[in-house]
Design an enzyme around this catalytic site. Structure first.
Site, PDB file in Angstrom:
ATOM      1  N   GLY A  40      -9.257  -0.261  -3.605  1.00  0.00           N
ATOM      2  CA  GLY A  40      -8.240   0.746  -3.592  1.00  0.00           C
ATOM      3  C   GLY A  40      -7.308   1.400  -2.661  1.00  0.00           C
ATOM      4  O   GLY A  40      -6.251   2.199  -2.654  1.00  0.00           O
ATOM      5  N   ARG A  89      -4.613  -4.533  -4.942  1.00  0.00           N
ATOM      6  CA  ARG A  89      -3.357  -4.240  -4.818  1.00  0.00           C
ATOM      7  C   ARG A  89      -3.005  -4.614  -3.360  1.00  0.00           C
ATOM      8  O   ARG A  89      -1.907  -5.214  -3.258  1.00  0.00           O
ATOM      9  CB  ARG A  89      -3.054  -2.751  -5.161  1.00  0.00           C
ATOM     10  CG  ARG A  89      -1.836  -2.232  -5.056  1.00  0.00           C
ATOM     11  CD  ARG A  89      -1.467  -0.636  -4.846  1.00  0.00           C
ATOM     12  NE  ARG A  89      -2.501  -0.127  -5.889  1.00  0.00           N
ATOM     13  CZ  ARG A  89      -1.967   0.154  -7.222  1.00  0.00           C
ATOM     14  NH1 ARG A  89      -0.765  -0.139  -7.393  1.00  0.00           N
ATOM     15  NH2 ARG A  89      -2.702   0.819  -8.055  1.00  0.00           N
ATOM     16  N   TYR A  98      -0.763  -5.457 -10.678  1.00  0.00           N
ATOM     17  CA  TYR A  98      -0.608  -4.512 -11.887  1.00  0.00           C
ATOM     18  C   TYR A  98       0.997  -4.923 -12.546  1.00  0.00           C
ATOM     19  O   TYR A  98       1.466  -3.835 -12.939  1.00  0.00           O
ATOM     20  CB  TYR A  98      -0.919  -3.242 -11.736  1.00  0.00           C
ATOM     21  CG  TYR A  98      -2.457  -3.239 -10.794  1.00  0.00           C
ATOM     22  CD1 TYR A  98      -3.486  -3.293 -11.726  1.00  0.00           C
ATOM     23  CD2 TYR A  98      -2.523  -2.859  -9.606  1.00  0.00           C
ATOM     24  CE1 TYR A  98      -4.727  -3.093 -11.213  1.00  0.00           C
ATOM     25  CE2 TYR A  98      -3.593  -2.759  -9.095  1.00  0.00           C
ATOM     26  CZ  TYR A  98      -4.986  -2.892  -9.802  1.00  0.00           C
ATOM     27  OH  TYR A  98      -6.190  -2.881  -9.282  1.00  0.00           O
ATOM     28  N   ARG A 116       4.675  -0.520 -14.605  1.00  0.00           N
ATOM     29  CA  ARG A 116       4.315   0.752 -13.818  1.00  0.00           C
ATOM     30  C   ARG A 116       5.050   1.954 -13.677  1.00  0.00           C
ATOM     31  O   ARG A 116       4.762   2.992 -13.707  1.00  0.00           O
ATOM     32  CB  ARG A 116       3.987   0.212 -12.172  1.00  0.00           C
ATOM     33  CG  ARG A 116       2.721  -1.012 -12.155  1.00  0.00           C
ATOM     34  CD  ARG A 116       2.405  -1.526 -11.068  1.00  0.00           C
ATOM     35  NE  ARG A 116       1.824  -0.173 -10.066  1.00  0.00           N
ATOM     36  CZ  ARG A 116       2.437   0.539  -9.292  1.00  0.00           C
ATOM     37  NH1 ARG A 116       3.714   0.232  -8.822  1.00  0.00           N
ATOM     38  NH2 ARG A 116       2.014   1.595  -8.626  1.00  0.00           N
ATOM     39  N   PRO A 140     -10.782  -5.157  -2.869  1.00  0.00           N
ATOM     40  CA  PRO A 140      -9.425  -4.864  -2.741  1.00  0.00           C
ATOM     41  C   PRO A 140      -8.594  -5.771  -3.861  1.00  0.00           C
ATOM     42  O   PRO A 140      -8.784  -6.920  -3.901  1.00  0.00           O
ATOM     43  CB  PRO A 140      -8.859  -5.132  -1.394  1.00  0.00           C
ATOM     44  CG  PRO A 140      -9.933  -6.260  -0.941  1.00  0.00           C
ATOM     45  CD  PRO A 140     -11.261  -6.140  -1.586  1.00  0.00           C
ATOM     46  N   CYS A 163      14.214  -0.351 -26.325  1.00  0.00           N
ATOM     47  CA  CYS A 163      14.577   0.617 -26.904  1.00  0.00           C
ATOM     48  C   CYS A 163      13.810   1.639 -26.871  1.00  0.00           C
ATOM     49  O   CYS A 163      12.807   2.304 -27.495  1.00  0.00           O
ATOM     50  CB  CYS A 163      14.522   0.441 -28.465  1.00  0.00           C
ATOM     51  SG  CYS A 163      15.651  -1.344 -28.757  1.00  0.00           S
TER      52      CYS A 163
HETATM   53  C1  PLP Z   1      -9.347  -1.614  -9.948  1.00  0.00           C
HETATM   54  C2  PLP Z   1     -10.477  -1.848  -9.455  1.00  0.00           C
HETATM   55  C3  PLP Z   1     -10.620  -2.428  -8.016  1.00  0.00           C
HETATM   56  C4  PLP Z   1      -9.303  -2.760  -7.183  1.00  0.00           C
HETATM   57  O1  PLP Z   1      -8.514  -1.528  -6.961  1.00  0.00           O
HETATM   58  P1  PLP Z   1      -7.215  -1.860  -5.976  1.00  0.00           P
HETATM   59  O2  PLP Z   1      -6.487  -0.477  -6.145  1.00  0.00           O
HETATM   60  O3  PLP Z   1      -6.429  -2.703  -6.710  1.00  0.00           O
HETATM   61  O4  PLP Z   1      -7.728  -2.402  -4.761  1.00  0.00           O
HETATM   62  C5  PLP Z   1     -11.744  -2.475  -7.424  1.00  0.00           C
HETATM   63  N1  PLP Z   1     -12.829  -2.146  -8.072  1.00  0.00           N
HETATM   64  C6  PLP Z   1     -12.912  -1.715  -9.184  1.00  0.00           C
HETATM   65  C7  PLP Z   1     -14.325  -1.388  -9.834  1.00  0.00           C
HETATM   66  C8  PLP Z   1     -11.895  -1.653  -9.921  1.00  0.00           C
HETATM   67  O5  PLP Z   1     -11.978  -1.025 -11.113  1.00  0.00           O
END
Ligand code: PLP
Length: 421
Positions: A239, A278, A375, A314, A276, A346
């Protein structure tokens, strides 16, 4: 530092000019930098080098086999959320004992697939899922390692569609109920309780929610140990956010995140897993696109490009921002032109960004959407019957197509018309 820089007036991916990739592969196309992926992965590894740990790449952020192979060869584990992602991780050469299975709705088939192929741990998200896994594992004569995902009821302060750690989200079990659920898990056959799992959301730009969530996980771990559970592993989720705008304050660095982990759970002697996605791959990719038309509207001009919301969802889905730049470097002090950058689909939602300051561009000029490695391609579709966007991986002077653009024939061949029609 992301290895997408101007050189001799042309935006490069490492040592490869994007103009060369566009000429050989066509547009739109995703371009990833191996050096950037490697660098970001190593930053997380360094952030946790004070303890036994495994950095599990969140496969859903970018699941191309070449990307997974690169990460796996660096020693990454994988966090998967479906049978398909599990098979991708395996196909990329990652051993089962480095694959963690997350996700709110694992089916019995997916559980079987992962138990057969080998698994590091299942992250359980609900009691019914826990009971189903117990049944599947015992029927197979297996005892599978499990962590239970707890929902710490912490506001991650991110976009509501990617916040996962509040009590009204569908994820995990309420932390207040955890001791009861762990007691049941310990009593169920086929399950071996090894850890606690938490993931509070994506694109977090503040460490405080992590601090709050991990402090709760630490308290829970002590309580569970007092209850007699052998908690040896903490999966702290992913995250950590990335800077989508170059001119904004940068989110915390992996090293600062690692310090929060150390401060909150470092004294428990647990092996640490993080997931991780993103932060590793987001800024390691761009979406390269070509201008189709410049259309003069009333009071505003539209730059109509050959990438669309089906290629990069996104902005349409989250109102997300991606910096858009000209591949041909604008002259210093050149007059800029304000345009709305839109795709050909469209839907009015097929607008990437309004009033972007770009040098004057014309048909056939190239642009790049930055920070598109996570993503991006994984969310692409064939909406409007646009063939799935291809992907390219660059490393130094070389590049390779790591997912080819399907032909129209291939796209059409997947449908069948019943003989009774
Ligand atoms: C989506 C997700 C992640 C990765 O999140 P990022 O924001 O891409 O780092 C990690 N663990 C779980 C369980 C997720 O659903």
């Amino acid at each position: 530092m992301d290895h997408f820089l101007y050189r001799d007036g042309i935006l490069h991916a490492e040592n490869v000019p994007l103009t060369r990739i566009a000429a050989q592969v066509g547009t739109p196309v995703y371009v990833y930098s191996a050096a950037t992926l490697t660098r970001h992965f190593n930053l997380f590894r360094q952030a946790l080098d004070w303890t036994d740990h495994l950095v599990c790449f969140a496969v859903k952020a970018n699941s191309n086999l070449a990307v997974l192979k690169l990460m796996g060869d660096l020693g990454a584990g994988m966090d998967v959320v479906s049978g398909g992602e599990y098979l991708r991780a395996k196909a990329a050469g990652v051993p089962g004992d480095r694959i963690v299975f997350s996700g709110v709705g694992k089916t019995v088939q997916e559980m079987r697939l992962a138990i057969e192929g080998g698994i590091r741990q299942f992250n359980i998200e609900s009691e019914p899922e826990m009971r189903a896994l117990s049944t599947v594992a015992s029927a197979m004569g297996a005892e599978v390692p499990v962590a239970i995902r707890v929902n710490p009821d912490v506001d991650a302060k991110t976009h509501e569609k990617i916040a996962t750690g509040k009590s009204d989200n569908k994820f995990g079990i309420p932390i207040s109920k955890a001791r009861q659920v762990y007691a049941e898990a310990a009593a169920l056959p086929g399950l071996k309780v090894v850890g606690v799992d938490v993931h509070i959301g994506s694109q977090l730009t503040d460490l405080d929610p992590y601090r709050a969530a991990y402090a709760k996980v630490a308290d829970l771990t002590r309580a569970l140990r007092a209850d007699g559970h052998d908690i040896t592993r903490l999966d702290l989720g992913g995250g950590l956010g990335i800077p989508y705008r170059r001119d904004n304050n940068a989110p915390p660095l992996p090293i600062e995140y690692g310090q929060v982990v150390r401060d909150t759970v470092g004294d428990l002697g647990c092996e640490i897993e993080i997931e991780p996605g993103r932060n590793i791959v987001g800024n390691a990719g761009i979406l390269l696109s070509q201008v189709i038309y410049l259309k003069q509207g009333e009071g505003r001009d539209f730059l109509i490009v050959d990438a669309a919301m089906n290629d990069l969802l996104r902005p349409a889905m989250y109102g997300a921002h991606h910096d858009i730049v000209s591949v041909c470097e604008p002259d210093l002090g050149a007059a800029m032109h304000k345009v709305d950058v839109v795709g050909p689909i469209c839907e009015s939602g097929d607008t990437f960004q309004k009033a972007v300051e770009l040098p004057p561009l014309r048909a056939d000029d190239l642009i790049a959407f930055r920070s598109a490695g996570a993503y991006g391609a994984v969310m692409s579709s064939e909406y409007n019957s646009r063939p799935l966007v291809p992907e390219v991986l660059v490393s130094g002077d070389q590049f390779a197509v790591i997912r080819a653009r399907p032909s129209f024939e291939e796209m059409l061949a997947r449908d069948t018309i019943p003989e009774w029609l």
